[in-house]
Design an enzyme around this catalytic site. Structure first.
Site, PDB file in Angstrom:
ATOM      1  N   LYS A  22      -6.720  98.532 146.519  1.00  0.00           N
ATOM      2  CA  LYS A  22      -6.050  98.585 145.208  1.00  0.00           C
ATOM      3  C   LYS A  22      -6.860  97.799 144.178  1.00  0.00           C
ATOM      4  O   LYS A  22      -7.110  98.282 143.075  1.00  0.00           O
ATOM      5  CB  LYS A  22      -4.646  97.983 145.320  1.00  0.00           C
ATOM      6  CG  LYS A  22      -3.981  97.773 143.969  1.00  0.00           C
ATOM      7  CD  LYS A  22      -2.613  97.141 144.078  1.00  0.00           C
ATOM      8  CE  LYS A  22      -2.615  95.629 144.147  1.00  0.00           C
ATOM      9  NZ  LYS A  22      -2.812  94.942 142.872  1.00  0.00           N
ATOM     10  N   ASN A  23      -7.264  96.582 144.549  1.00  0.00           N
ATOM     11  CA  ASN A  23      -7.919  95.726 143.565  1.00  0.00           C
ATOM     12  C   ASN A  23      -9.333  96.174 143.207  1.00  0.00           C
ATOM     13  O   ASN A  23      -9.923  95.658 142.257  1.00  0.00           O
ATOM     14  CB  ASN A  23      -7.946  94.274 144.060  1.00  0.00           C
ATOM     15  CG  ASN A  23      -6.575  93.627 143.963  1.00  0.00           C
ATOM     16  OD1 ASN A  23      -5.625  94.243 143.482  1.00  0.00           O
ATOM     17  ND2 ASN A  23      -6.473  92.387 144.422  1.00  0.00           N
ATOM     18  N   CYS A 126       2.873  90.270 138.193  1.00  0.00           N
ATOM     19  CA  CYS A 126       3.582  89.483 139.203  1.00  0.00           C
ATOM     20  C   CYS A 126       4.042  88.147 138.628  1.00  0.00           C
ATOM     21  O   CYS A 126       3.349  87.537 137.825  1.00  0.00           O
ATOM     22  CB  CYS A 126       2.636  89.148 140.362  1.00  0.00           C
ATOM     23  SG  CYS A 126       2.592  90.352 141.660  1.00  0.00           S
ATOM     24  N   ARG A 131      -0.571  82.780 134.292  1.00  0.00           N
ATOM     25  CA  ARG A 131      -1.655  83.761 134.186  1.00  0.00           C
ATOM     26  C   ARG A 131      -2.076  84.048 132.737  1.00  0.00           C
ATOM     27  O   ARG A 131      -1.849  85.125 132.201  1.00  0.00           O
ATOM     28  CB  ARG A 131      -1.270  85.060 134.911  1.00  0.00           C
ATOM     29  CG  ARG A 131      -0.962  84.802 136.368  1.00  0.00           C
ATOM     30  CD  ARG A 131      -0.638  86.053 137.112  1.00  0.00           C
ATOM     31  NE  ARG A 131      -1.825  86.663 137.706  1.00  0.00           N
ATOM     32  CZ  ARG A 131      -1.769  87.693 138.539  1.00  0.00           C
ATOM     33  NH1 ARG A 131      -0.642  88.250 138.842  1.00  0.00           N
ATOM     34  NH2 ARG A 131      -2.882  88.184 139.058  1.00  0.00           N
ATOM     35  N   ASP A 317      -4.373  86.134 148.160  1.00  0.00           N
ATOM     36  CA  ASP A 317      -3.557  87.319 148.457  1.00  0.00           C
ATOM     37  C   ASP A 317      -3.209  87.437 149.951  1.00  0.00           C
ATOM     38  O   ASP A 317      -2.469  88.337 150.340  1.00  0.00           O
ATOM     39  CB  ASP A 317      -4.280  88.595 148.003  1.00  0.00           C
ATOM     40  CG  ASP A 317      -4.261  88.757 146.489  1.00  0.00           C
ATOM     41  OD1 ASP A 317      -3.572  87.968 145.820  1.00  0.00           O
ATOM     42  OD2 ASP A 317      -4.937  89.669 145.982  1.00  0.00           O
ATOM     43  N   ARG A 409       3.725  98.707 145.497  1.00  0.00           N
ATOM     44  CA  ARG A 409       2.625  98.501 144.542  1.00  0.00           C
ATOM     45  C   ARG A 409       1.294  98.355 145.270  1.00  0.00           C
ATOM     46  O   ARG A 409       0.250  98.659 144.688  1.00  0.00           O
ATOM     47  CB  ARG A 409       2.867  97.236 143.708  1.00  0.00           C
ATOM     48  CG  ARG A 409       4.023  97.371 142.733  1.00  0.00           C
ATOM     49  CD  ARG A 409       4.101  96.148 141.846  1.00  0.00           C
ATOM     50  NE  ARG A 409       2.780  95.762 141.398  1.00  0.00           N
ATOM     51  CZ  ARG A 409       2.353  94.513 141.244  1.00  0.00           C
ATOM     52  NH1 ARG A 409       3.163  93.508 141.484  1.00  0.00           N
ATOM     53  NH2 ARG A 409       1.134  94.256 140.845  1.00  0.00           N
TER      54      ARG A 409
HETATM   55  C1  UD1 Z   1      -6.995  89.311 140.802  1.00  0.00           C
HETATM   56  C2  UD1 Z   1      -6.261  90.173 141.802  1.00  0.00           C
HETATM   57  C3  UD1 Z   1      -5.138  89.399 142.466  1.00  0.00           C
HETATM   58  C4  UD1 Z   1      -5.675  88.101 143.075  1.00  0.00           C
HETATM   59  C5  UD1 Z   1      -6.470  87.306 142.043  1.00  0.00           C
HETATM   60  C6  UD1 Z   1      -7.152  86.093 142.628  1.00  0.00           C
HETATM   61  C7  UD1 Z   1      -6.448  92.421 140.950  1.00  0.00           C
HETATM   62  C8  UD1 Z   1      -5.756  93.597 140.361  1.00  0.00           C
HETATM   63  N1  UD1 Z   1      -5.714  91.318 141.119  1.00  0.00           N
HETATM   64  O1  UD1 Z   1      -6.049  88.955 139.791  1.00  0.00           O
HETATM   65  O2  UD1 Z   1      -4.562  90.229 143.489  1.00  0.00           O
HETATM   66  O3  UD1 Z   1      -4.592  87.311 143.520  1.00  0.00           O
HETATM   67  O4  UD1 Z   1      -7.495  88.141 141.454  1.00  0.00           O
HETATM   68  O5  UD1 Z   1      -7.977  86.445 143.686  1.00  0.00           O
HETATM   69  O6  UD1 Z   1      -7.621  92.477 141.258  1.00  0.00           O
HETATM   70  N2  UD1 Z   1      -6.847  82.525 134.592  1.00  0.00           N
HETATM   71  C9  UD1 Z   1      -6.872  81.766 133.449  1.00  0.00           C
HETATM   72  N3  UD1 Z   1      -7.253  82.366 132.284  1.00  0.00           N
HETATM   73  C10 UD1 Z   1      -7.590  83.680 132.222  1.00  0.00           C
HETATM   74  C11 UD1 Z   1      -7.588  84.454 133.413  1.00  0.00           C
HETATM   75  C12 UD1 Z   1      -7.207  83.835 134.586  1.00  0.00           C
HETATM   76  O7  UD1 Z   1      -6.558  80.566 133.478  1.00  0.00           O
HETATM   77  O8  UD1 Z   1      -7.932  84.149 131.125  1.00  0.00           O
HETATM   78  C13 UD1 Z   1      -6.424  81.881 135.871  1.00  0.00           C
HETATM   79  C14 UD1 Z   1      -5.208  82.515 136.520  1.00  0.00           C
HETATM   80  O9  UD1 Z   1      -3.996  82.061 135.944  1.00  0.00           O
HETATM   81  C15 UD1 Z   1      -5.374  82.063 137.957  1.00  0.00           C
HETATM   82  C16 UD1 Z   1      -6.911  82.062 138.139  1.00  0.00           C
HETATM   83  O10 UD1 Z   1      -7.454  82.042 136.831  1.00  0.00           O
HETATM   84  O11 UD1 Z   1      -4.893  80.771 138.119  1.00  0.00           O
HETATM   85  C17 UD1 Z   1      -7.464  83.247 138.879  1.00  0.00           C
HETATM   86  O12 UD1 Z   1      -6.955  84.432 138.332  1.00  0.00           O
HETATM   87  P1  UD1 Z   1      -7.793  85.779 138.265  1.00  0.00           P
HETATM   88  O13 UD1 Z   1      -8.944  85.698 139.208  1.00  0.00           O
HETATM   89  O14 UD1 Z   1      -8.072  86.107 136.850  1.00  0.00           O
HETATM   90  O15 UD1 Z   1      -6.723  86.818 138.835  1.00  0.00           O
HETATM   91  P2  UD1 Z   1      -6.564  88.333 138.434  1.00  0.00           P
HETATM   92  O16 UD1 Z   1      -7.872  88.908 138.069  1.00  0.00           O
HETATM   93  O17 UD1 Z   1      -5.431  88.470 137.479  1.00  0.00           O
END
Ligand code: UD1
Length: 430
Positions: A22-23, A126, A131, A317, A409
């Site tokens: 999915k990711n 989620c 986030r 995850d 999902r």
């Molecule tokens: C992706 C995955 C999710 C997984 C996560 C971490 C998908 C669709 N989802 O989510 O399943 O759990 O990676 O491996 O691929 N953050 C900030 N500022 C930002 C963006 C992120 O502070 O602008 C923080 C987030 O709150 C979190 C951390 O960075 O604490 C990591 O998040 P991120 O790697 O961005 O997760 P996703 O890409 O949303």
């Protein structure tokens, strides 16, 4: 609303085919916005999030054609989907759509790169923490975009002549922000160097696909990625990589229930750290032709401490599932979550099955119990919900999991895959 009924106690034996990730599929689908040619993706999983993104991309003008499934002997099937965005119909991603799935926020990268502008709602997704999107804003600003927040939306505008390559180092590792920078910088003028990039296999998969479309990306899979901008991208054909989270989830299920299962169509090298933890917990895991074989010993589970970290560390995850496994260990283990601040919602539900878990800040202390007892439980988010399924498989008696739309999902045909291996799992549609 559907529920899943599980009668626990059976060992798992047989073959579980692993779906496309999915990711990986989500950012690959979004990359179709970067070209007017057709991007063909093979091995696209049939999941609620994928179907949701298909609708969102349709809103931006992407024509989508889904090719029928091909059934294989091991029960697997794969879908090939063609995405064609001749012209971008709309550069706005509205709240009603983006709030349902956080990853759809990522359209901001290709829309900005191709059309010079985008108006994208701030995301939902989620309920596992705040986030924020600061890293996306900083990264795209470094490429010359003007980014403004207004009424719950981000208005992004590229300079005249398009985005401009730059050096940018993320203050924190983000998978999504790395995806967006790869897509945006591929069509920028000049060279971009991203520091502290996410190293997840899904980032490598996106870079490989973009390169097949004519991008010039090197270093994906390391923390420094270099992107030489090109003026346009073409179509390509790309196979979505196997789902390492689904792989790890079923491996943990077998470690917990006992049994002998081959996870087909996946690759052990995608999840070294998690496999190591599963081995330390007492299961035998080995690479076999076309997949992974897991032999679990049920009751003889050893306690193992884990800490979630960006790749190649233990994936967040798989945290809930591993905690599920540890509830039956012969001793005390600790699970520490460092990626998301509110990702322990499964704790109180696992407790309903008889688990003994205490929380202190970002660390859970799990005292293994000799048996779990089936109970009604509620799915709270995608990965948490599957930990309850694993718990239910190992528990005595009946477990009823409600709110299974969370599972839909991210886990393709979960009941069918488990039932084929001897589990008693059925979906009840009310
Ligand atoms: C992706 C995955 C999710 C997984 C996560 C971490 C998908 C669709 N989802 O989510 O399943 O759990 O990676 O491996 O691929 N953050 C900030 N500022 C930002 C963006 C992120 O502070 O602008 C923080 C987030 O709150 C979190 C951390 O960075 O604490 C990591 O998040 P991120 O790697 O961005 O997760 P996703 O890409 O949303």
């Amino acid at each position: 609303m559907d529920r899943i009924r599980i009668v626990g106690g059976n060992a798992l034996n047989g073959i579980i085919p692993i779906s496309g990730a999915k990711n990986a599929a989500l950012p690959l689908m979004i990359a179709s916005l970067l070209t007017s040619d057709t991007l063909t993706l093979e091995n696209v999983p049939h999941l609620a999030d994928v179907e949701g993104l298909i609708r969102i991309l349709g809103n931006h003008g992407v024509d989508i054609a889904v090719n029928g499934r091909r059934e294989h002997q091991d029960g697997s099937y794969s879908r090939t989907v063609h995405f064609t965005c001749r012209t971008v119909a709309d550069t706005t991603a509205p709240y009603e759509l983006v709030s349902k799935m956080r990853a759809s926020f990522w359209v901001i990268g290709p829309l900005l790169a191709r059309e010079g502008q985008a108006r994208v709602s701030l995301p939902g997704g989620c309920a596992i923490g705040t986030r924020p999107v600061d890293l996306f804003i900083e990264g795209l600003t470094a490429l010359g975009a003007e980014m403004e927040i207004d009424g719950g939306y981000i208005n992004a505008k590229a300079p005249k002549g398009g985005l401009i390559g730059a050096r940018y180092t993320f203050p924190k590792v983000s998978v999504g922000a790395t995806h967006v920078m790869l897509m945006a910088a591929s069509l920028a003028r000049g060279t971009t160097v991203i520091g502290n990039a996410a190293r997840e296999p899904e980032v490598v998969d996106l870079a490989n696909c973009l390169n097949a479309m004519g991008a010039k990306i090197s270093g994906a899979g390391t923390s420094t990625i270099t992107i030489e901008g090109v003026t346009s991208l073409s179509g390509a054909r790309h196979r979505v990589l196997p789902d390492r989270i689904e792989t790890g989830t079923y491996a943990m299920a077998v470690a917990m229930t006992g049994g002998d299962v081959t996870l087909s169509g996946t690759d052990i090298s995608l999840l070294d750290t998690a496999i190591e933890a599963i081995r330390r917990a007492g299961a035998e895991v080995s690479a076999v032709d076309g997949g992974i074989r897991v032999i679990g010993h049920g009751d003889a589970i050893r306690p193992v401490d884990i800490v979630t970290e960006p790749f190649p560390g233990f994936p967040t995850d798989l945290q809930a599932q591993f905690m599920g496994l540890m509830t039956r260990a012969n001793g005390i283990s600790h699970v520490t979550e460092t990626i998301f601040e509110n990702r322990f919602m499964h704790v109180q539900e696992l407790a309903r099955l008889g688990a003994k878990i205490t929380l202190s800040g970002q660390t859970a202390r799990i005292e293994g119990v000799t048996r779990l007892r089936g109970a009604p439980v509620m799915a709270t988010d995608l990965r948490a919900s599957v930990s309850l399924v694993i718990g239910g498989l190992a528990a005595e008696g009946e477990t009823m999991v409600s709110r299974v739309y969370h599972l839909d999902r991210g886990f393709e045909r979960l009941e069918e895959k488990l039932t084929r291996c001897g589990a008693i799992v059925e979906r009840i549609s009310d």
